[in-house]
Design a protein around this motif. Sequence first.
Motif, PDB file in Angstrom:
ATOM      1  N   GLN A  77     -10.103   5.479 -14.137  1.00 38.26           N
ATOM      2  CA  GLN A  77      -9.437   4.398 -15.225  1.00 38.26           C
ATOM      3  C   GLN A  77      -9.149   3.041 -14.480  1.00 38.26           C
ATOM      4  O   GLN A  77      -8.288   3.198 -13.185  1.00 38.26           O
ATOM      5  N   LYS A  78      -9.428   1.937 -15.078  1.00 41.79           N
ATOM      6  CA  LYS A  78      -8.840   0.814 -14.734  1.00 41.79           C
ATOM      7  C   LYS A  78      -8.115   0.042 -15.912  1.00 41.79           C
ATOM      8  O   LYS A  78      -8.010   0.534 -17.119  1.00 41.79           O
ATOM      9  N   GLU A  79      -7.316  -1.095 -15.678  1.00 47.25           N
ATOM     10  CA  GLU A  79      -6.715  -1.911 -16.719  1.00 47.25           C
ATOM     11  C   GLU A  79      -7.400  -1.836 -17.951  1.00 47.25           C
ATOM     12  O   GLU A  79      -6.869  -1.723 -18.889  1.00 47.25           O
ATOM     13  N   TYR A  80      -8.530  -2.285 -17.890  1.00 49.08           N
ATOM     14  CA  TYR A  80      -9.309  -2.498 -19.407  1.00 49.08           C
ATOM     15  C   TYR A  80     -10.575  -1.736 -19.347  1.00 49.08           C
ATOM     16  O   TYR A  80     -11.500  -2.187 -19.801  1.00 49.08           O
TER      17      TYR A  80
ATOM     18  N   VAL B 243      -1.089  11.500   2.504  1.00 46.35           N
ATOM     19  CA  VAL B 243      -1.416  10.095   2.280  1.00 46.35           C
ATOM     20  C   VAL B 243      -0.880   9.464   3.523  1.00 46.35           C
ATOM     21  O   VAL B 243       0.478   9.628   3.640  1.00 46.35           O
ATOM     22  N   TYR B 244      -1.414   8.663   4.049  1.00 45.84           N
ATOM     23  CA  TYR B 244      -0.807   7.740   4.935  1.00 45.84           C
ATOM     24  C   TYR B 244      -1.020   6.128   4.763  1.00 45.84           C
ATOM     25  O   TYR B 244      -2.189   5.859   4.658  1.00 45.84           O
ATOM     26  N   THR B 245       0.018   5.405   4.747  1.00 39.94           N
ATOM     27  CA  THR B 245      -0.359   4.004   4.987  1.00 39.94           C
ATOM     28  C   THR B 245       0.552   3.406   6.079  1.00 39.94           C
ATOM     29  O   THR B 245       1.454   3.757   6.480  1.00 39.94           O
ATOM     30  N   LEU B 246      -0.068   2.458   6.622  1.00 38.02           N
ATOM     31  CA  LEU B 246       0.293   1.528   7.858  1.00 38.02           C
ATOM     32  C   LEU B 246       1.682   0.834   7.367  1.00 38.02           C
ATOM     33  O   LEU B 246       2.641   1.046   8.170  1.00 38.02           O
ATOM     34  N   LEU B 247       1.626   0.110   6.166  1.00 33.65           N
ATOM     35  CA  LEU B 247       2.599  -0.772   5.921  1.00 33.65           C
ATOM     36  C   LEU B 247       2.891  -0.236   4.249  1.00 33.65           C
ATOM     37  O   LEU B 247       2.434  -0.712   3.320  1.00 33.65           O
ATOM     38  N   SER B 248       3.954   0.503   4.426  1.00 33.48           N
ATOM     39  CA  SER B 248       4.361   1.256   2.874  1.00 33.48           C
ATOM     40  C   SER B 248       5.427   0.161   2.440  1.00 33.48           C
ATOM     41  O   SER B 248       6.187  -0.552   3.147  1.00 33.48           O
ATOM     42  N   SER B 249       5.204  -0.013   1.026  1.00 34.94           N
ATOM     43  CA  SER B 249       5.950  -0.959   0.211  1.00 34.94           C
ATOM     44  C   SER B 249       5.699  -2.645   0.524  1.00 34.94           C
ATOM     45  O   SER B 249       5.159  -2.875   1.493  1.00 34.94           O
ATOM     46  N   GLN B 250       5.635  -3.110  -0.606  1.00 33.64           N
ATOM     47  CA  GLN B 250       5.395  -4.495  -0.848  1.00 33.64           C
ATOM     48  C   GLN B 250       6.593  -5.285  -0.458  1.00 33.64           C
ATOM     49  O   GLN B 250       7.626  -4.998  -1.246  1.00 33.64           O
ATOM     50  N   GLU B 251       6.627  -6.370   0.441  1.00 38.72           N
ATOM     51  CA  GLU B 251       7.713  -7.128   0.749  1.00 38.72           C
ATOM     52  C   GLU B 251       7.479  -8.648   0.400  1.00 38.72           C
ATOM     53  O   GLU B 251       6.621  -9.193   1.004  1.00 38.72           O
ATOM     54  N   GLU B 252       8.150  -9.089  -0.334  1.00 39.67           N
ATOM     55  CA  GLU B 252       7.728 -10.454  -0.760  1.00 39.67           C
ATOM     56  C   GLU B 252       8.387 -11.479   0.462  1.00 39.67           C
ATOM     57  O   GLU B 252       9.698 -11.254   0.808  1.00 39.67           O
TER      58      GLU B 252
ATOM     59  N   THR C  34      -2.763   2.067  -8.070  1.00 43.12           N
ATOM     60  CA  THR C  34      -2.472   3.273  -8.790  1.00 43.12           C
ATOM     61  C   THR C  34      -3.016   4.585  -8.271  1.00 43.12           C
ATOM     62  O   THR C  34      -2.792   5.506  -9.043  1.00 43.12           O
ATOM     63  N   GLY C  35      -3.850   4.418  -7.447  1.00 43.56           N
ATOM     64  CA  GLY C  35      -4.700   5.576  -6.960  1.00 43.56           C
ATOM     65  C   GLY C  35      -5.939   6.178  -7.614  1.00 43.56           C
ATOM     66  O   GLY C  35      -6.460   7.069  -6.931  1.00 43.56           O
ATOM     67  N   GLY C  36      -6.182   5.439  -8.760  1.00 42.86           N
ATOM     68  CA  GLY C  36      -7.490   6.077  -9.394  1.00 42.86           C
ATOM     69  C   GLY C  36      -8.480   5.900  -8.569  1.00 42.86           C
ATOM     70  O   GLY C  36      -9.518   7.148  -8.631  1.00 42.86           O
ATOM     71  N   SER C  37      -8.907   4.899  -8.069  1.00 41.01           N
ATOM     72  CA  SER C  37     -10.343   4.814  -7.202  1.00 41.01           C
ATOM     73  C   SER C  37     -10.328   5.700  -5.994  1.00 41.01           C
ATOM     74  O   SER C  37     -11.241   6.349  -5.569  1.00 41.01           O
ATOM     75  N   ALA C  38      -9.105   5.979  -5.360  1.00 39.71           N
ATOM     76  CA  ALA C  38      -9.163   6.768  -4.193  1.00 39.71           C
ATOM     77  C   ALA C  38      -9.266   8.164  -4.710  1.00 39.71           C
ATOM     78  O   ALA C  38     -10.051   8.974  -4.038  1.00 39.71           O
ATOM     79  N   ALA C  39      -8.659   8.399  -5.829  1.00 38.40           N
ATOM     80  CA  ALA C  39      -8.870   9.756  -6.417  1.00 38.40           C
ATOM     81  C   ALA C  39     -10.279  10.264  -6.725  1.00 38.40           C
ATOM     82  O   ALA C  39     -11.081  11.259  -6.489  1.00 38.40           O
TER      83      ALA C  39
ATOM     84  N   LEU D 100      -2.175  -0.903   3.152  1.00 36.43           N
ATOM     85  CA  LEU D 100      -0.862  -1.154   2.504  1.00 36.43           C
ATOM     86  C   LEU D 100      -0.642  -0.254   1.260  1.00 36.43           C
ATOM     87  O   LEU D 100      -1.613   0.087   0.589  1.00 36.43           O
ATOM     88  N   GLU D 101       0.752  -0.041   0.805  1.00 33.74           N
ATOM     89  CA  GLU D 101       0.854   0.749  -0.152  1.00 33.74           C
ATOM     90  C   GLU D 101       1.873   0.065  -1.146  1.00 33.74           C
ATOM     91  O   GLU D 101       2.736  -0.663  -0.816  1.00 33.74           O
ATOM     92  N   LEU D 102       1.577  -0.059  -2.462  1.00 29.13           N
ATOM     93  CA  LEU D 102       2.147  -0.519  -3.513  1.00 29.13           C
ATOM     94  C   LEU D 102       3.106   0.509  -4.315  1.00 29.13           C
ATOM     95  O   LEU D 102       2.634   1.287  -5.226  1.00 29.13           O
ATOM     96  N   ASP D 103       4.142   1.045  -3.560  1.00 29.28           N
ATOM     97  CA  ASP D 103       4.979   2.082  -4.063  1.00 29.28           C
ATOM     98  C   ASP D 103       5.067   2.367  -5.364  1.00 29.28           C
ATOM     99  O   ASP D 103       5.294   3.323  -5.966  1.00 29.28           O
ATOM    100  N   PHE D 104       5.684   1.131  -6.046  1.00 33.97           N
ATOM    101  CA  PHE D 104       6.395   1.194  -7.115  1.00 33.97           C
ATOM    102  C   PHE D 104       5.183   1.780  -8.312  1.00 33.97           C
ATOM    103  O   PHE D 104       5.680   1.889  -9.460  1.00 33.97           O
ATOM    104  N   LEU D 105       3.803   1.709  -7.948  1.00 32.76           N
ATOM    105  CA  LEU D 105       2.856   2.082  -8.911  1.00 32.76           C
ATOM    106  C   LEU D 105       2.660   3.668  -8.595  1.00 32.76           C
ATOM    107  O   LEU D 105       1.566   4.121  -9.714  1.00 32.76           O
ATOM    108  N   LYS D 106       3.182   4.134  -7.687  1.00 32.44           N
ATOM    109  CA  LYS D 106       2.885   5.700  -7.416  1.00 32.44           C
ATOM    110  C   LYS D 106       1.704   6.287  -7.582  1.00 32.44           C
ATOM    111  O   LYS D 106       1.369   7.361  -8.113  1.00 32.44           O
ATOM    112  N   GLY D 107       0.803   5.518  -6.659  1.00 32.60           N
ATOM    113  CA  GLY D 107      -0.543   6.033  -6.756  1.00 32.60           C
ATOM    114  C   GLY D 107      -0.863   7.204  -6.170  1.00 32.60           C
ATOM    115  O   GLY D 107      -1.539   8.109  -6.484  1.00 32.60           O
ATOM    116  N   ARG D 108      -0.071   7.506  -4.812  1.00 31.28           N
ATOM    117  CA  ARG D 108      -0.186   8.960  -4.092  1.00 31.28           C
ATOM    118  C   ARG D 108      -0.044   9.993  -4.922  1.00 31.28           C
ATOM    119  O   ARG D 108      -0.450  11.236  -4.734  1.00 31.28           O
ATOM    120  N   ALA D 109       0.786   9.780  -6.140  1.00 30.77           N
ATOM    121  CA  ALA D 109       0.734  11.168  -6.719  1.00 30.77           C
ATOM    122  C   ALA D 109      -0.564  11.720  -7.378  1.00 30.77           C
ATOM    123  O   ALA D 109      -0.357  12.630  -7.881  1.00 30.77           O
TER     124      ALA D 109
END
Length: 238
Positions: free
Chosen positions: A157-160, A227-236, A187-192, A212-221
């Motif tokens: 699934q994608k947004e649209y 799951v391993y990410t070099l740079l976890s969490s997005q930092e503005e 979101t983890g959909g494509s990896a799944a 990189l992981e965008l933690d707030f989207l909880k894709g790894r669930a």
Amino acid sequence: MSTHYSTDTSPTASAAADPTATASHPPTSKPDPTLTSNAPKGRLSAAATAGSTELTSLTISLRRALRQFPDFPSPGILFEDILPIFADPSLHESLLRALELHVTQSYPENQKPDVVVGLEARGFLFGPSLALRLGAAFVPVRKKGKLPGPCETAGYQKEYGEDFFQMQSDGVKPGQKVLVVDDIIATGGSAAAAGSLVKKLGGTLIGYVFILELDFLKGRAKLDAPVYTLLSSQEEKS
């Protein structure tokens, strides 16, 4: 096997100069200390610590290299641009070294990947190079209709709406250990979907690796392997 040199070629002098030196064929009662498998536990721990320290240093430099673009490709999105890493040879090397360190530290020798699967399109930027370093094959996952010959298909699934990934049917052999890589997990959909293709072909999915992981989207669930990410969490950045 290490080679030891001495100005005195007598066996007694060589042993005195370096008590850990061994002959070409050491006796079975005295395992060769130059082999990692026979190294004292303390020495292995020191090597692991050094690897962890190196990995931390590498991730810091990689994080600094990322560029951010607010409101791209749509309002409210903070886009992470990884391309500066590939524009700089030293950063490119740092990325590959960091990923290589992770794999060698995380998987025993008999569990190293036989195949690295890269997702279209940015998984293609580093997946083949990582596979080469690990002595593994590289297999691409592409959008439906892009690969020739018999293919397996998985939807996600994608947004649209729904999209589809494909892998060539002979890309992964039954029983092969497979590592899936991509630049970002959101979101983890494509990896799944890629993971499901690996399983359809009989491969053993040993993990997912992302830059990189965008933690707030909880894709790894959505992912059912480590799951391993070099740079976890997005930092503005300021």
